[in-house]
Design an enzyme around this catalytic site. Structure first.
Site, PDB file in Angstrom:
ATOM      1  N   LYS A  94      52.355  24.000  46.610  1.00 40.93           N
ATOM      2  CA  LYS A  94      51.828  25.460  47.045  1.00 40.93           C
ATOM      3  C   LYS A  94      52.785  26.472  46.284  1.00 40.93           C
ATOM      4  O   LYS A  94      52.030  27.460  46.327  1.00 40.93           O
ATOM      5  CB  LYS A  94      52.154  25.179  48.787  1.00 40.93           C
ATOM      6  CG  LYS A  94      50.879  24.834  49.586  1.00 40.93           C
ATOM      7  CD  LYS A  94      51.128  24.827  51.059  1.00 40.93           C
ATOM      8  CE  LYS A  94      50.150  24.256  51.627  1.00 40.93           C
ATOM      9  NZ  LYS A  94      50.347  24.404  53.071  1.00 40.93           N
ATOM     10  N   ASP A 137      47.033  29.585  55.524  1.00 39.41           N
ATOM     11  CA  ASP A 137      47.525  28.840  56.447  1.00 39.41           C
ATOM     12  C   ASP A 137      48.022  30.050  57.534  1.00 39.41           C
ATOM     13  O   ASP A 137      47.972  29.700  58.834  1.00 39.41           O
ATOM     14  CB  ASP A 137      49.002  28.379  55.973  1.00 39.41           C
ATOM     15  CG  ASP A 137      48.618  27.060  55.312  1.00 39.41           C
ATOM     16  OD1 ASP A 137      47.683  26.412  55.538  1.00 39.41           O
ATOM     17  OD2 ASP A 137      49.636  26.670  54.217  1.00 39.41           O
ATOM     18  N   GLU A 179      69.670  30.356  53.940  1.00 38.09           N
ATOM     19  CA  GLU A 179      69.414  31.487  52.653  1.00 38.09           C
ATOM     20  C   GLU A 179      68.011  31.583  52.316  1.00 38.09           C
ATOM     21  O   GLU A 179      67.752  32.869  51.992  1.00 38.09           O
ATOM     22  CB  GLU A 179      70.091  30.696  51.452  1.00 38.09           C
ATOM     23  CG  GLU A 179      70.141  31.841  50.192  1.00 38.09           C
ATOM     24  CD  GLU A 179      71.014  33.455  50.614  1.00 38.09           C
ATOM     25  OE1 GLU A 179      70.497  34.154  50.035  1.00 38.09           O
ATOM     26  OE2 GLU A 179      71.755  33.458  51.420  1.00 38.09           O
ATOM     27  N   GLY A 204      48.252  21.022  65.722  1.00 35.15           N
ATOM     28  CA  GLY A 204      47.986  21.770  64.396  1.00 35.15           C
ATOM     29  C   GLY A 204      46.533  21.413  64.086  1.00 35.15           C
ATOM     30  O   GLY A 204      46.011  22.045  63.296  1.00 35.15           O
TER      31      GLY A 204
HETATM   32  P1  NAP Z   1      57.292  22.690  53.356  1.00 40.32           P
HETATM   33  O1  NAP Z   1      56.936  24.112  52.498  1.00 40.32           O
HETATM   34  O2  NAP Z   1      57.788  21.496  52.525  1.00 40.32           O
HETATM   35  O3  NAP Z   1      58.622  23.326  54.120  1.00 40.32           O
HETATM   36  C1  NAP Z   1      59.173  22.523  55.071  1.00 40.32           C
HETATM   37  C2  NAP Z   1      60.113  23.166  55.910  1.00 40.32           C
HETATM   38  O4  NAP Z   1      60.582  22.009  57.065  1.00 40.32           O
HETATM   39  C3  NAP Z   1      61.275  23.839  55.603  1.00 40.32           C
HETATM   40  O5  NAP Z   1      61.756  25.198  56.238  1.00 40.32           O
HETATM   41  C4  NAP Z   1      62.461  22.745  55.539  1.00 40.32           C
HETATM   42  O6  NAP Z   1      63.664  23.236  55.661  1.00 40.32           O
HETATM   43  C5  NAP Z   1      62.066  22.229  56.909  1.00 40.32           C
HETATM   44  N1  NAP Z   1      62.750  20.825  56.911  1.00 40.32           N
HETATM   45  C6  NAP Z   1      62.385  19.604  56.200  1.00 40.32           C
HETATM   46  N2  NAP Z   1      62.868  18.761  56.534  1.00 40.32           N
HETATM   47  C7  NAP Z   1      64.006  18.908  57.523  1.00 40.32           C
HETATM   48  C8  NAP Z   1      64.794  18.292  58.365  1.00 40.32           C
HETATM   49  N3  NAP Z   1      65.283  17.067  58.108  1.00 40.32           N
HETATM   50  N4  NAP Z   1      65.567  19.105  59.168  1.00 40.32           N
HETATM   51  C9  NAP Z   1      65.163  20.487  59.369  1.00 40.32           C
HETATM   52  N5  NAP Z   1      64.324  21.235  58.554  1.00 40.32           N
HETATM   53  C10 NAP Z   1      63.592  20.416  57.670  1.00 40.32           C
HETATM   54  O7  NAP Z   1      56.241  22.390  54.161  1.00 40.32           O
HETATM   55  P2  NAP Z   1      55.055  23.297  54.803  1.00 40.32           P
HETATM   56  O8  NAP Z   1      53.769  23.412  53.895  1.00 40.32           O
HETATM   57  O9  NAP Z   1      55.487  24.591  55.146  1.00 40.32           O
HETATM   58  O10 NAP Z   1      54.660  22.456  56.199  1.00 40.32           O
HETATM   59  C11 NAP Z   1      55.407  22.465  57.261  1.00 40.32           C
HETATM   60  C12 NAP Z   1      54.686  21.709  58.317  1.00 40.32           C
HETATM   61  O11 NAP Z   1      53.613  22.337  58.743  1.00 40.32           O
HETATM   62  C13 NAP Z   1      54.309  20.291  58.011  1.00 40.32           C
HETATM   63  O12 NAP Z   1      54.528  19.247  59.071  1.00 40.32           O
HETATM   64  C14 NAP Z   1      52.813  20.624  57.741  1.00 40.32           C
HETATM   65  O13 NAP Z   1      52.227  19.230  58.043  1.00 40.32           O
HETATM   66  C15 NAP Z   1      52.526  21.346  58.695  1.00 40.32           C
HETATM   67  N6  NAP Z   1      51.115  22.265  58.038  1.00 40.32           N
HETATM   68  C16 NAP Z   1      50.028  22.376  59.008  1.00 40.32           C
HETATM   69  C17 NAP Z   1      48.926  22.927  58.545  1.00 40.32           C
HETATM   70  C18 NAP Z   1      47.664  22.688  59.409  1.00 40.32           C
HETATM   71  O14 NAP Z   1      46.870  23.346  59.140  1.00 40.32           O
HETATM   72  N7  NAP Z   1      47.958  22.573  60.673  1.00 40.32           N
HETATM   73  C19 NAP Z   1      48.960  23.734  57.396  1.00 40.32           C
HETATM   74  C20 NAP Z   1      50.275  23.869  56.618  1.00 40.32           C
HETATM   75  C21 NAP Z   1      51.294  22.796  56.913  1.00 40.32           C
HETATM   76  P3  NAP Z   1      64.706  23.676  54.255  1.00 40.32           P
HETATM   77  O15 NAP Z   1      64.210  25.132  53.799  1.00 40.32           O
HETATM   78  O16 NAP Z   1      66.081  23.556  54.641  1.00 40.32           O
HETATM   79  O17 NAP Z   1      64.309  22.576  53.308  1.00 40.32           O
END
Ligand code: NAP
Length: 290
Positions: free
Chosen positions: A78, A114, A165, A251
């Site tokens: 993304k 999103d 950060e 979701g």
């Molecule tokens: P992303 O850009 O990879 O961001 C992941 C986030 O999770 C970051 O803030 C990361 O923190 C945090 N994280 C990852 N592993 C972690 C851990 N072990 N402990 C604490 N924090 C952790 O992913 P995204 O696209 O934002 O998606 C996030 C979630 O939303 C996913 O589960 C995805 O399936 C869901 N989602 C759903 C929809 C829907 O339509 N329902 C759409 C988009 C996303 P850091 O910054 O510290 O790495």
């Protein structure tokens, strides 16, 4: 035989839309978009491509070469995708996250739906969000997109992230134009979670990672706990909230609303939301069967 049994009738004139991500095989987007295209009587098909990060530039260039009309972009592309687009709207640019691309005669335009999807799902469930305190856990693409949309409302938003950060940088960037009061904190700031009216999980914890993103002891008197994860439909966080009598939201509605907004951008028409919801819930039910 009925069309529905034959599936989409693909011809040499069929227009193609697609998803690019890695992995993509569990995505519900093809089912949702193909059902919507069929219901609208469009000769369009939506397919999913598993794209390695090092192939992303070539894959996006192929949208022009192959005349693919539009694409959704998902994990992990993304942010990187922004580098290969001709134009990017304000939301995708500020959140540094693009999930929808429109190919307009070879000009690739990037958007993010999103935040719209998440906000619409919240409003459907709670009505007016003005005056509420909303804690969003996760400052990745999805968390930033929701906070961007919430920043247009008269509410208080706490963005909590493991990497402080990342939350700080985004909140400081958005603050100048925000109507909402924005704050950021680390995941250890349990008081902002306990005090929140709404808790949102925007991390993969509960899906690809076990456990809950916050200590369940922080779940007290929230009006709603919203988990952006749709597979599984009931994450450990939602199960904990339910056990405490708190209203929950998974979701699925966000997924459908972000898909509908992508179709509005691609086609300029109102897609059949009822069909999209029906297909999404059906696919989730089928997955839940062991
Ligand atoms: P992303 O850009 O990879 O961001 C992941 C986030 O999770 C970051 O803030 C990361 O923190 C945090 N994280 C990852 N592993 C972690 C851990 N072990 N402990 C604490 N924090 C952790 O992913 P995204 O696209 O934002 O998606 C996030 C979630 O939303 C996913 O589960 C995805 O399936 C869901 N989602 C759903 C929809 C829907 O339509 N329902 C759409 C988009 C996303 P850091 O910054 O510290 O790495």
């Amino acid at each position: 035989m009925e069309d529905i049994e034959l599936g989409p009738r693909i011809t040499a004139k069929t227009k193609v839309y697609c998803l690019m991500g890695k992995p993509v095989e569990h995505s519900l987007s093809p089912a949702i978009h193909n059902a919507s295209f069929r219901a609208m009587g469009l000769d369009y098909v939506y397919v999913a491509f598993d794209v390695e990060p090092h192939d992303l530039a070539d894959a996006l260039r192929s949208l022009r070469a192959l005349g693919i009309m539009g694409a959704n972009i998902t994990h992990p592309h993304k942010t990187e995708a922004l580098c290969f687009l001709d134009e990017v709207d304000r939301e995708a640019s500020i959140t540094r996250s693009v999930n929808t691309i429109k190919n307009e005669d070879g000009v690739l335009k990037g958007y993010n739906t999103d935040g719209y999807g998440a906000l619409r799902a919240l409003i459907d469930t709670l009505g007016d969000l003005n005056g509420l305190r909303i804690a969003v856990v996760g400052a990745g693409g999805a968390g930033r997109s929701l906070v961007y949309r919430l920043s247009t409302l008269d509410c208080e938003v706490y963005l909590l992230n493991r990497t402080l950060e990342r939350a700080k940088e985004f909140v400081e960037r958005l603050q100048r134009t925000s109507r909402a009061k924005l704050r950021y904190a680390g995941l250890d700031d349990t008081s902002s979670i306990s005090k929140a009216d709404v808790l949102v999980n925007a991390t993969p914890i509960g899906m690809t990672l076990p456990g809950t993103p916050v200590d369940p002891k922080c779940l007290k008197d929230q009006l709603l706990v919203f988990d952006m994860i749709y597979d599984p439909p009931k994450t450990p966080l939602l199960a904990e909230a339910e056990r405490r009598g708190i209203k929950t939201l998974n979701g699925v509605p966000m997924l459908v609303y972000q898909a509908a907004e992508a179709e509005r951008l691609w086609l300029g028409v109102e897609p059949p939301l009822n069909v999209m919801f029906e297909v999404a819930y059906k696919a989730c039910r089928e997955r839940a069967v062991p």
